[in-house]
Motif scaffolding. Structure first.
Motif, PDB file in Angstrom:
ATOM      1  N   LYS A   1      41.523 -14.272  62.491  1.00 38.25           N
ATOM      2  CA  LYS A   1      41.672 -15.563  63.167  1.00 38.25           C
ATOM      3  C   LYS A   1      41.071 -15.507  64.566  1.00 38.25           C
ATOM      4  CE  LYS A   1      45.909 -17.067  60.818  1.00 38.25           C
ATOM      5  NZ  LYS A   1      47.333 -17.447  61.013  1.00 38.25           N
ATOM      6  N   SER A   2      40.299 -16.536  64.904  1.00 34.62           N
ATOM      7  CA  SER A   2      39.622 -16.540  66.210  1.00 34.62           C
ATOM      8  C   SER A   2      40.601 -16.644  67.370  1.00 34.62           C
ATOM      9  CB  SER A   2      38.612 -17.692  66.275  1.00 34.62           C
ATOM     10  OG  SER A   2      39.257 -18.932  66.047  1.00 34.62           O
ATOM     11  N   HIS A   3      41.771 -17.301  67.152  1.00 35.27           N
ATOM     12  CA  HIS A   3      42.756 -17.438  68.235  1.00 35.27           C
ATOM     13  C   HIS A   3      43.936 -16.487  68.041  1.00 35.27           C
ATOM     14  CE1 HIS A   3      40.906 -20.841  70.249  1.00 35.27           C
ATOM     15  NE2 HIS A   3      40.696 -21.398  69.071  1.00 35.27           N
TER      16      HIS A   3
ATOM     17  N   SER B   1      27.749 -24.862  62.851  1.00 37.82           N
ATOM     18  CA  SER B   1      28.449 -24.453  64.064  1.00 37.82           C
ATOM     19  C   SER B   1      29.498 -23.397  63.718  1.00 37.82           C
ATOM     20  CB  SER B   1      29.128 -25.662  64.707  1.00 37.82           C
ATOM     21  OG  SER B   1      29.704 -25.308  65.942  1.00 37.82           O
ATOM     22  N   GLY B   2      29.572 -22.377  64.562  1.00 38.74           N
ATOM     23  CA  GLY B   2      30.487 -21.274  64.310  1.00 38.74           C
ATOM     24  C   GLY B   2      29.791 -20.036  63.785  1.00 38.74           C
TER      25      GLY B   2
ATOM     26  N   GLU C   1      30.952 -11.483  65.261  1.00 34.46           N
ATOM     27  CA  GLU C   1      32.120 -12.369  65.160  1.00 34.46           C
ATOM     28  C   GLU C   1      31.668 -13.810  64.913  1.00 34.46           C
ATOM     29  OE1 GLU C   1      36.277 -13.563  67.471  1.00 34.46           O
ATOM     30  OE2 GLU C   1      34.736 -12.401  68.523  1.00 34.46           O
ATOM     31  N   THR C   2      32.278 -14.467  63.915  1.00 33.93           N
ATOM     32  CA  THR C   2      32.091 -15.899  63.672  1.00 33.93           C
ATOM     33  C   THR C   2      33.477 -16.528  63.547  1.00 33.93           C
ATOM     34  OG1 THR C   2      32.132 -15.890  61.239  1.00 33.93           O
ATOM     35  CG2 THR C   2      30.027 -15.345  62.319  1.00 33.93           C
ATOM     36  N   LYS C   3      33.523 -17.801  63.236  1.00 35.91           N
ATOM     37  CA  LYS C   3      34.826 -18.457  63.121  1.00 35.91           C
ATOM     38  C   LYS C   3      35.607 -17.978  61.887  1.00 35.91           C
ATOM     39  CE  LYS C   3      33.002 -22.632  60.860  1.00 35.91           C
ATOM     40  NZ  LYS C   3      32.861 -24.105  61.003  1.00 35.91           N
TER      41      LYS C   3
ATOM     42  N   ASP D   1      28.631 -24.421  68.470  1.00 31.84           N
ATOM     43  CA  ASP D   1      28.981 -23.200  69.190  1.00 31.84           C
ATOM     44  C   ASP D   1      27.790 -22.618  69.929  1.00 31.84           C
ATOM     45  OD1 ASP D   1      27.763 -22.537  66.686  1.00 31.84           O
ATOM     46  OD2 ASP D   1      28.447 -20.471  66.939  1.00 31.84           O
TER      47      ASP D   1
END
Length: 658
Positions: free
Chosen positions: A135-137, A192-193, A214-216, A355
């Motif tokens: 997870k990105s966050h 995007s991402g 790293e991607t989304k 992004d």
């Protein structure tokens, strides 16, 4: 001899380069103590003349005259100290802030991204990947675990393991893992991402494997299998037949049918008619089989390969089998690649949501930091973060009132910011703070917000130095600054004076009143009839043709019923109110019925008024405009006596294109 000749050529080239390099700094026009360089003049001449900026002698001399008058007024405005007026300074600061923001992003971010996309769209890249989700966050430890595992996989690849086998074993992309991680051919722009993945696939050479990206979705290893010239965008038509796999022999039957259709087409058969008659694709059969334009990765690879193998518009393929059925393809159009200008228009609005825009901004920030000798004290930030708890994620959080004034970061010697400055910034980021995963350590959240703080301050710092770095921005700001001064000086010396000097205005009118004449005017009567009965309307119109309005209204407006509404106006020749009328007395227009109001109307020329002189009141707008022109010319003549104007003829002659 040869050495001497080479020396002469090199010396000559250096002289030419030096002349060209210095030409824009030469002074072309001097107005008082203000100098206009060739560079300044060329900028404004080309900007305002556009395609007509042909550098002929007549064109240059005409514009020099205009620009000299402009500079005379600006010189006077400065002498009047208009550039010290606070309200005008604030106005200019407002313009600068808007221009700097858009200029910096257009120049440093958007422009570079468009150039990058333009170059990348020339090439398709075939890649494989291994994906480990994260997870990105989410917490950094989860990201680190995925990244470390990929590093371990890469070490195994270096030791000789097959990328395809490792993808089948470890990749969490269910769609590609069974294919050995193959994603086929891709081309810019990726969604995007996935910008960093796109960067890697264009940077790597065939056979090379990337570092973890790293991607989304998480982290990837990618391997480039192959590169080729981009296939671009194609449009084809097709005749399509389904194959019912539940019916034995259906494939053979369909194959025979398409073979026979192909022979018909080879002998001049009508593709459109055959499509309508035989194609099972009902959505395109009525359109001669025409499919929307497509690029790579849209259709079955067999379909795509066969379509792009057709060399010319009108070429027809042999029958092909795909996962959907069987097709005969006809190439209709191969689109030309977009130019940079077309790409710029295409992505102007939406690219800021991608992004890649944020990443390009980060690259710009890193350049600014490097150029400005950026310094930061992470220990000061760390001490601040250690003083916080989970309340930092809440909108209720407030920084301590006894926070230190320790230096946190600085750009050069001019832009310095303390931990208190950062805390005030963090307080305003309520939305960002509330969106963090609450399992994320507070220190990591602080680091994320700090990164945004650094970006914001770097951006501000760079905007303050745009004039020094970009001559075009300096020219733009000069244009705005002088434009504001010109407006204010002209307002004082011309516009306000023309409106407020009633004696001067009246005197000017008296001297020139023969100019302000009413041509022959027509007095028009407009009749509106409040009834839907055509016979009544016809009777009223017949009466109005013969008699004046008083007699007509007396006859029809009675017993409290107002059948006729009437109004008059006086108009000059060419007025739209004269449409449908002859310019002569008693001319009557056709009757018009309004469906909405359920009323009829017509117009009548009551009389033609003789030509006459306009009063000052009637002609005021024209008189004021002409008086302003006089005041402006008088002012210019006065300024020419007040400030010496000089044009460098020798430099002007070098600008002339014969």
């Amino acid at each position: 001899m040869l050495k001497k000749l080479l020396f002469t050529i090199v010396t000559t080239l250096l002289i030419v380069v030096n002349i060209n390099a210095q030409s824009d700094t030469d002074v072309l026009i001097t107005v008082g103590d203000s100098e206009v360089t060739v560079g300044e003049f060329k900028y404004i001449y080309e900007k305002n003349n556009g395609k007509t900026a042909d550098y002929t002698q007549a064109s240059l001399e005409e514009y020099i005259d205009l620009y000299t008058k402009f500079k005379l007024k600006v010189q006077k405005a400065k002498e009047m100290k208009l550039d010290t007026i606070v309200s005008l300074q604030k106005e200019l600061d407002g313009y600068r802030s808007q221009l700097a923001s858009s200029f910096l992003t257009d120049k440093e971010v958007f422009g570079k991204l468009i150039s990058e996309i333009y170059q990348r769209k020339k090439e398709d890249v075939k890649i494989r990947h291994i994906l480990l989700q994260a997870k990105s966050h989410g917490p950094n430890k989860h990201k680190s675990a995925a990244k470390n595992q990929l590093q371990n996989i890469k070490e195994q690849l270096k030791a000789g393991k097959s990328f395809s086998a490792m993808a089948k074993q470890f990749s969490q992309d269910k769609n590609t893992s069974k294919l050995g991680g193959s994603m086929g051919f891709l081309t810019a722009m990726l969604p995007s991402g996935f910008y960093e993945l796109e960067n890697a696939m264009y940077d790597l050479k065939p056979g090379e494997v990337s570092e973890p990206i790293e991607t989304k979705l998480g982290f990837h290893l990618i391997k480039v299998d192959k590169k080729r010239p981009a296939r671009g965008v194609l449009q084809v038509a097709h005749i399509f037949k389904k194959i019912d796999k539940t019916k034995p022999g259906d494939a053979v039957k369909v194959n025979k049918l398409l073979d026979s259709l192909y022979l018909v087409l080879q002998n001049g058969g009508d593709f459109a008619k055959l499509t309508m008659q035989y194609s099972d694709d009902k959505s395109t059969a009525s359109k001669a089989g025409l499919l929307p334009p497509f690029g790579i990765g849209v259709y079955d690879i067999k379909f795509e390969n066969e379509a792009f193998a057709l060399q010319n518009d009108g070429n027809i393929s042999k029958p092909i089998v795909t996962s959907a059925g069987m097709h005969i393809l006809k190439r209709m159009d191969k689109q030309k690649p977009n130019t940079k200008e077309q790409l710029s228009q295409k992505y102007k609005q939406k690219i800021k949501k991608y992004d890649r825009y944020a990443i390009a901004q980060d690259n710009m920030i890193n350049r600014i930091k490097s150029a400005s000798k950026f310094i930061e004290h992470k220990n000061v930030l760390s001490n601040f973060a250690n003083s916080l708890d989970k309340e930092f994620y809440s909108y209720k959080w407030k920084p301590s009132k006894i926070l230190s004034k320790d230096l946190l970061l600085a750009f050069g010697n001019d832009a310095k910011f303390t931990i208190s400055d950062f805390a005030a910034y963090a307080k305003k980021q309520t939305r960002s703070r509330s969106q963090f995963d609450k399992t994320k350590p507070v220190k990591e959240a602080v680091d994320d917000i700090y990164s945004e703080f650094v970006k914001a301050k770097a951006y501000e710092y760079e905007q303050k130095n745009l004039e020094d770095k970009y001559p075009e921005f300096k020219a733009l700001m000069r244009e705005y600054s002088e434009g504001i001064l010109l407006f204010e000086a002209t307002k004082i010396n011309v516009w306000d004076k023309a409106n407020q000097d009633t004696v001067g205005l009246y005197s000017f009118y008296e001297q020139n009143k023969s100019k302000y004449i009413f041509e022959k005017q027509a007095k028009i009567g407009k009749y509106i009839i409040n009834t839907t009965e055509k016979n009544v309307v016809n009777k009223i119109k017949k009466c109005a043709k013969k008699h004046d309005i008083q007699k007509t209204m007396k006859r029809f407006n009675k017993d409290g019923v107002e059948l006729i509404e009437y109004s008059e106006m006086t108009v000059e020749p060419g007025s739209k109110e004269l449409v449908g009328l002859n310019y002569k007395k008693k001319s009557v227009s056709e009757t018009i019925f309004d469906e909405k109001s359920k009323k009829s109307s017509f117009k009548k020329v009551i009389e033609i008024l003789p030509s006459r002189r306009k009063s000052l009141k009637e002609a005021r707008g024209y008189v004021v405009a002409d008086y302003q022109d006089l005041l402006d010319r008088t002012w210019i003549n006065k300024l020419k006596k007040e400030y010496k104007v000089k044009v460098a003829k020798n430099i002007l002659s070098r600008l002339i294109k014969k």
